[in-house]
Design a protein around this motif. Structure first.
Motif, PDB file in Angstrom:
ATOM      1  N   PHE A 685       0.816  -1.218   0.000  1.00 25.07           N
ATOM      2  CA  PHE A 685       0.000   0.000   0.000  1.00 25.07           C
ATOM      3  C   PHE A 685       0.852   1.270   0.000  1.00 25.07           C
ATOM      4  N   GLU A 686       2.183   1.138   0.049  1.00 24.62           N
ATOM      5  CA  GLU A 686       3.049   2.317   0.218  1.00 24.62           C
ATOM      6  C   GLU A 686       2.861   3.343  -0.891  1.00 24.62           C
ATOM      7  N   PHE A 687       2.481   2.885  -2.074  1.00 25.30           N
ATOM      8  CA  PHE A 687       2.350   3.822  -3.194  1.00 25.30           C
ATOM      9  C   PHE A 687       1.263   4.859  -2.947  1.00 25.30           C
ATOM     10  N   LEU A 688       0.336   4.579  -2.016  1.00 26.96           N
ATOM     11  CA  LEU A 688      -0.741   5.522  -1.733  1.00 26.96           C
ATOM     12  C   LEU A 688      -0.255   6.756  -0.982  1.00 26.96           C
ATOM     13  N   PHE A 689       0.846   6.622  -0.217  1.00 24.93           N
ATOM     14  CA  PHE A 689       1.341   7.768   0.552  1.00 24.93           C
ATOM     15  C   PHE A 689       2.824   8.053   0.343  1.00 24.93           C
ATOM     16  N   ALA A 690       3.521   7.239  -0.466  1.00 28.59           N
ATOM     17  CA  ALA A 690       4.964   7.407  -0.627  1.00 28.59           C
ATOM     18  C   ALA A 690       5.324   8.767  -1.214  1.00 28.59           C
ATOM     19  N   ASN A 691       4.566   9.229  -2.192  1.00 28.80           N
ATOM     20  CA  ASN A 691       4.862  10.517  -2.823  1.00 28.80           C
ATOM     21  C   ASN A 691       4.793  11.657  -1.813  1.00 28.80           C
ATOM     22  N   PHE A 692       3.769  11.628  -0.950  1.00 28.70           N
ATOM     23  CA  PHE A 692       3.656  12.639   0.105  1.00 28.70           C
ATOM     24  C   PHE A 692       4.845  12.550   1.068  1.00 28.70           C
ATOM     25  N   SER A 693       5.228  11.318   1.437  1.00 28.83           N
ATOM     26  CA  SER A 693       6.297  11.135   2.417  1.00 28.83           C
ATOM     27  C   SER A 693       7.644  11.631   1.895  1.00 28.83           C
ATOM     28  N   PHE A 694       7.973  11.324   0.640  1.00 29.84           N
ATOM     29  CA  PHE A 694       9.265  11.747   0.103  1.00 29.84           C
ATOM     30  C   PHE A 694       9.323  13.267  -0.085  1.00 29.84           C
ATOM     31  N   ASN A 695       8.214  13.869  -0.433  1.00 34.27           N
ATOM     32  CA  ASN A 695       8.187  15.332  -0.511  1.00 34.27           C
ATOM     33  C   ASN A 695       8.378  15.964   0.859  1.00 34.27           C
ATOM     34  N   LEU A 696       7.818  15.342   1.891  1.00 30.71           N
ATOM     35  CA  LEU A 696       8.037  15.819   3.255  1.00 30.71           C
ATOM     36  C   LEU A 696       9.512  15.734   3.631  1.00 30.71           C
ATOM     37  N   LEU A 697      10.159  14.599   3.319  1.00 29.81           N
ATOM     38  CA  LEU A 697      11.585  14.440   3.629  1.00 29.81           C
ATOM     39  C   LEU A 697      12.431  15.463   2.880  1.00 29.81           C
ATOM     40  N   ASP A 698      12.074  15.747   1.650  1.00 23.86           N
ATOM     41  CA  ASP A 698      12.786  16.752   0.865  1.00 23.86           C
ATOM     42  C   ASP A 698      12.702  18.124   1.551  1.00 23.86           C
ATOM     43  N   ASN A 699      11.520  18.475   2.006  1.00 23.52           N
ATOM     44  CA  ASN A 699      11.339  19.763   2.682  1.00 23.52           C
ATOM     45  C   ASN A 699      12.109  19.816   4.003  1.00 23.52           C
ATOM     46  N   ILE A 700      12.129  18.693   4.738  1.00 19.62           N
ATOM     47  CA  ILE A 700      12.875  18.655   6.004  1.00 19.62           C
ATOM     48  C   ILE A 700      14.364  18.874   5.758  1.00 19.62           C
ATOM     49  N   CYS A 701      14.888  18.300   4.693  1.00 15.79           N
ATOM     50  CA  CYS A 701      16.309  18.495   4.365  1.00 15.79           C
ATOM     51  C   CYS A 701      16.614  19.979   4.134  1.00 15.79           C
ATOM     52  N   HIS A 702      15.745  20.670   3.446  1.00 16.49           N
ATOM     53  CA  HIS A 702      15.938  22.101   3.217  1.00 16.49           C
ATOM     54  C   HIS A 702      15.882  22.886   4.528  1.00 16.49           C
ATOM     55  N   MET A 703      14.963  22.507   5.398  1.00 14.43           N
ATOM     56  CA  MET A 703      14.835  23.223   6.662  1.00 14.43           C
ATOM     57  C   MET A 703      16.035  22.978   7.574  1.00 14.43           C
ATOM     58  N   LEU A 704      16.566  21.757   7.568  1.00 13.53           N
ATOM     59  CA  LEU A 704      17.761  21.470   8.373  1.00 13.53           C
ATOM     60  C   LEU A 704      18.984  22.187   7.813  1.00 13.53           C
ATOM     61  N   LEU A 705      19.061  22.307   6.499  1.00 18.29           N
ATOM     62  CA  LEU A 705      20.143  23.084   5.888  1.00 18.29           C
ATOM     63  C   LEU A 705      20.080  24.537   6.346  1.00 18.29           C
ATOM     64  N   SER A 706      18.890  25.096   6.364  1.00 15.94           N
ATOM     65  CA  SER A 706      18.726  26.479   6.814  1.00 15.94           C
ATOM     66  C   SER A 706      19.155  26.636   8.270  1.00 15.94           C
TER      67      SER A 706
END
Length: 852
Positions: A685-706
């Protein structure tokens, strides 16, 4: 005659006709006889058989008679005065006056301005203050709102008066003149404030200091408060309706400056609570853009103001992220001019669709049958999560009918029914591939793995088929139907969950067609209601994740539409609340309150927990994962905006509170994202929420860089000799943040290795993180920078508080990968700190990741 046959008594004649003993036609306000003889002081007795003169005998003798010419002249003078001042001032209050006069003339042209009653004459109109004007009825509390400076149309109510028409008009003229003088004074006061603001701007342009309080600032706020008190005195407010947190947002502030209250950010004619004019209380990030030039001159990075929970919105408002992207921009200009030109050319022509295609192809019948059976075994919640997809039996039956002789079809020759069946088969194959590709917990047997590999080779063709069939359906005459809408909704659902469409324009075809078919008003057809519920839910989810307002469902249909889908029934209170948050952040008519945003965060969490408790089945749990991911993305970005706000204001304590909240939620979110991707109950079932999860991780990486770069600035400002302890604490925080980013990259790389198919989201995040790690390893990215561009708050935090922040960061690092295990792993090795690891060979992949 009344209902009993009795003769009704006529209303009394006017006083003039009674004196002259002639017949009166009783037309109000001036009867026919008086009108012919020019007697415009015609009036009627209050009670039949009695009369009360409108003025005293002395006043009647001394008051000159008003002729027709005089009335016409007064009207002309009044209109001329309004027109003249309107040209000079262009104020909303003058529009109200004109609105009032027009309405008054219409009322006069009807049966009359006075209605005879036992209590006196009733007049439809507007007067002055209750205290200063005796012609306003007592208890008329809403009167002052009528001439407030909100620009709303004039309102009217019946009021009783014993005065003649001419007298009331004269009083109205006096009132209008007074209001005009008040508006003129207010306009002059705001012109003075504008001049003061311009002086401050000129002074601050000459200085590069980060001071946030000056004498001129105090003068402006003092004048604003005085002006606000005068406005508040003019327009009463109801404490139950007026909340300082509801006052609006047009306050702009520069990153190094305080909020400037000028004509552009505070409405001159809006009532503002003086207590609310406080820089700490106004959320001024929305229109505050730090990247004014440079990065968007060449690189395709745009400030999407419609998406407040998107990293691009953050990049344009965070100087530290802007600095990183400007580094990429400069690197591109100095080292990769040729590669950039080639990348731009390829990017502009990038499309997997060919033009003028008339034929589609699908796999062999046996492969399709195997894959559809596999899908129904894996995704047992498909009927709940995707109710518009045809069932297994319907799909297999369609395959038997359509694929008996061939697997190639000419689109124009197919009926709508065949196109719909082919689209459903094609979509089910794509969903099967997504399900098998997104999971690392379901092993495949040799035959199943062979079928999967064959299906993977067909994926580009299946995606192209989906686009071609959609285009063909839209070109048909009877396109607008519920059956066609079902496949359009499937198309939009697939785009939402697939990583291939993250940055493509969303035209909302599903919601437009659904509203055109009036599905939002459907009340009997259960199938149509389920379809609307599915479209409504997905439309909201894909827009709310990025912080866009789902305007097409934000109207009354949100409350009036029937809900049959149990997932939406559980979810709709949360969706409604999410819409309120996003709408508030998009508001341009209000100063957004920081306190209200903090309350939003608390209420948001309660709403989410309440929604999570309602559903206990697998489909509800999966929906809760999507909801929780949207919540975490929204609140983390909101925390970052608040950090920027308090940093610009120099509010150390408030900055520290928000930073602790951000770190706590970051730790929870990282664990939540990775645990969901590795939970056996969600296998397949991961495909139902994986896209949302990876976009969240991408945003967290930017925030930690800041946060890392913010810490680096604070560390460089501190003098080694005078505050060595704080220097060590900040250096420790920097190193821990870099370790967290390195561990995140290691976890994603391990996850990628276990996948059967490399997801584009993971590849892009890893490409970004490698460049970010190179950037952090490059000492020039931390030192030798213009410190005056940045405001340091971290170095002002007490040492014991910094130790607590360090403890929290170490906890985050340990929760990702234990230090003992991490030390044994092969760590990422630097490639080239000058070009941040970007080479001609990987240039296309790296820049496609940063600028998709």
């Amino acid at each position: 005659m009344d209902i009993r046959g009795r003769k009704m008594r006529k209303p009394p004649a006017c006083v003039q006709c009674r004196r002259r003993k002639i017949g009166c036609d009783r037309v109000k306000p001036v009867c026919g006889n008086c009108n012919k003889s020019g007697k415009y002081d015609c009036f009627f007795p209050d009670v039949p058989g009695m009369y009360t003169p409108s003025v005293s005998n002395y006043e009647r003798k001394t008051t000159p008679k008003v002729s027709k010419a005089q009335v016409a002249m007064d009207h002309h003078v009044r209109e001329s005065l309004l027109h003249k001042n309107d040209q000079h001032m262009g104020l909303k209050a003058l529009e109200q006056m004109r609105d009032y006069n027009t309405r008054l003339q219409l009322l006069n042209a009807q049966s009359g301005m006075f209605e005879s009653s036992a209590n006196g004459n009733e007049y439809s109109g507007m007067g002055g203050d209750n205290e200063s004007n005796p012609y306003i009825p007592a208890g008329y509390e809403d009167y002052q709102l009528l001439m407030s400076y909100y620009g709303t149309p004039a309102e009217f109510d019946l009021m009783k008066s014993r005065y003649s028409q001419e007298e009331i008009l004269l009083k109205e003229m006096e009132f209008l003149e007074e209001k005009l003088v008040e508006v003129s004074d207010l306009y002059k006061e705001n012109e003075e404030l504008d001049k003061l603001n311009e002086d401050i701007k000129r002074q601050r342009n000459k200085k590069k200091s980060t001071s946030i309080t000056t004498n001129n600032d105090e003068l402006i706020f003092k004048k604003l408060k005085e002006q606000s008190k005068r406005q508040a005195a003019r327009v009463p407010t109801d404490d139950s309706d007026m909340n300082t947190s509801d006052i609006g947002d047009d306050a702009h502030s520069n990153c190094n400056e305080t909020t400037e209250f000028s004509e552009d950010n505070v409405d001159k004619f809006k009532v503002i609570d003086p207590n609310f004019i406080n820089k700490q209380e106004i959320f001024a990030i929305g229109n505050n853009v730090c990247v004014k030039s440079g990065v968007n001159d060449v690189l395709p990075l745009f400030d999407n103001r419609n998406k407040v929970f998107d990293k691009q919105f953050l990049i344009y408002r965070d100087r530290h992220l802007a600095r990183f992207y400007n580094t990429l921009h400069n690197l591109n200009k100095t080292h990769f001019t040729k590669e950039f030109k080639l990348w731009e050319d390829v990017r502009s022509m990038k499309s997997f669709l060919e033009k003028n295609v008339t034929t589609i192809r699908l796999p062999e019948r046996a492969l399709m049958q195997e894959m559809i059976i596999k899908y129904t075994e894996l995704v047992q919640v498909s009927g709940s999560m995707i109710p518009v997809l045809k069932s297994k039996n319907e799909l297999l039956s369609s395959i038997e009918q359509l694929f008996s002789t061939a697997t190639q079809f000419i689109l124009m020759e197919q009926s709508i029914e065949n196109l719909l069946a082919l689209f459903n088969i094609n979509m089910c194959l794509l969903l099967t591939f997504e399900s098998l590709s997104s999971t690392v917990l379901i092993p495949l047997k040799e035959e199943e793995l062979k079928n999967y590999q064959e299906l993977k080779n067909w994926v580009p063709t299946l995606k192209a088929n989906m686009e071609y069939m959609k285009t063909e359906l839209e070109s048909r005459k009877n396109y607008e139907s519920i059956e066609v809408l079902k496949v359009i909704s499937l198309y939009k659902f697939y785009r939402m969950i697939s990583s291939n469409y993250n940055n493509m324009v969303d035209y909302d075809e599903d919601i437009y067609l659904a509203r055109k078919l009036a599905l939002n008003y459907e009340s009997k057809n259960a199938e149509a209601i389920i379809l609307w519920n599915f479209i409504f839910k997905n439309y909201c989810l894909r827009h709310l994740f990025g912080g866009e307002t789902p305007n097409l469902v934000s109207g009354p249909e949100l409350n009036s539409s029937i809900v049959i889908d149990p997932l939406l029934a559980n979810n709709i209170p949360l969706l409604s609340f999410q819409m309120d948050i996003v709408a508030y952040l998009h508001s341009k008519d209000f100063l957004i309150s920081m306190e209200k945003l903090k309350k939003f965060k608390q209420t948001y969490k309660f709403k989410l927990n309440d929604a999570n408790k309602r559903g206990t089945d697998t489909a509800s749990t999966l929906q809760n994962v999507i909801d929780s991911t949207i919540y975490r993305n929204s609140v983390l970005l909101l925390d970052n905006y608040m950090l920027i706000q308090y940093e610009s204001l120099g509010e150390v304590d408030l900055f520290e509170d928000i930073l602790n909240e951000f770190l706590k939620l970051t730790q929870e979110s990282l664990f939540y994202a990775f645990s969901n991707l590795a939970t056996l109950k969600f296998a397949g079932f991961e495909f139902l929420f994986a896209n949302f999860s990876f976009n969240l991780l991408d945003n967290i990486c930017h925030m930690l860089l800041s946060l890392h770069q913010r810490t680096a600035v604070a560390c460089n400002i501190i003098n080694d000799s005078t505050d060595a302890t704080k220097k060590v604490l900040l250096q420790t925080l920097m190193n821990t943040l870099k370790d967290v980013l390195s561990k995140l990259m290691m976890l994603l790389d391990d996850y990628k290795k276990n996948l059967k198919y490399i997801d584009q989201n993971i590849s892009k995040i890893l490409s970004k993180m490698k460049v970010i790690i190179e950037y952090l390893e490059n000492k020039d990215s931390i030192k030798n920078r213009d410190q005056d561009q940045f405001i340091d708050v971290l170095s002002q935090i007490a040492d014991n508080k910094l130790e607590q922040i360090n403890t929290k960061m170490i906890s985050i690092s340990e929760s990702l990968i234990k230090t003992d295990f991490y030390s044994k792993r092969d760590k990422y090795e630097k490639v080239d700190s000058i070009t941040l690891g970007i080479t001609p060979g990987n240039y296309s992949n790296v820049f496609s990741a940063f600028f998709p």
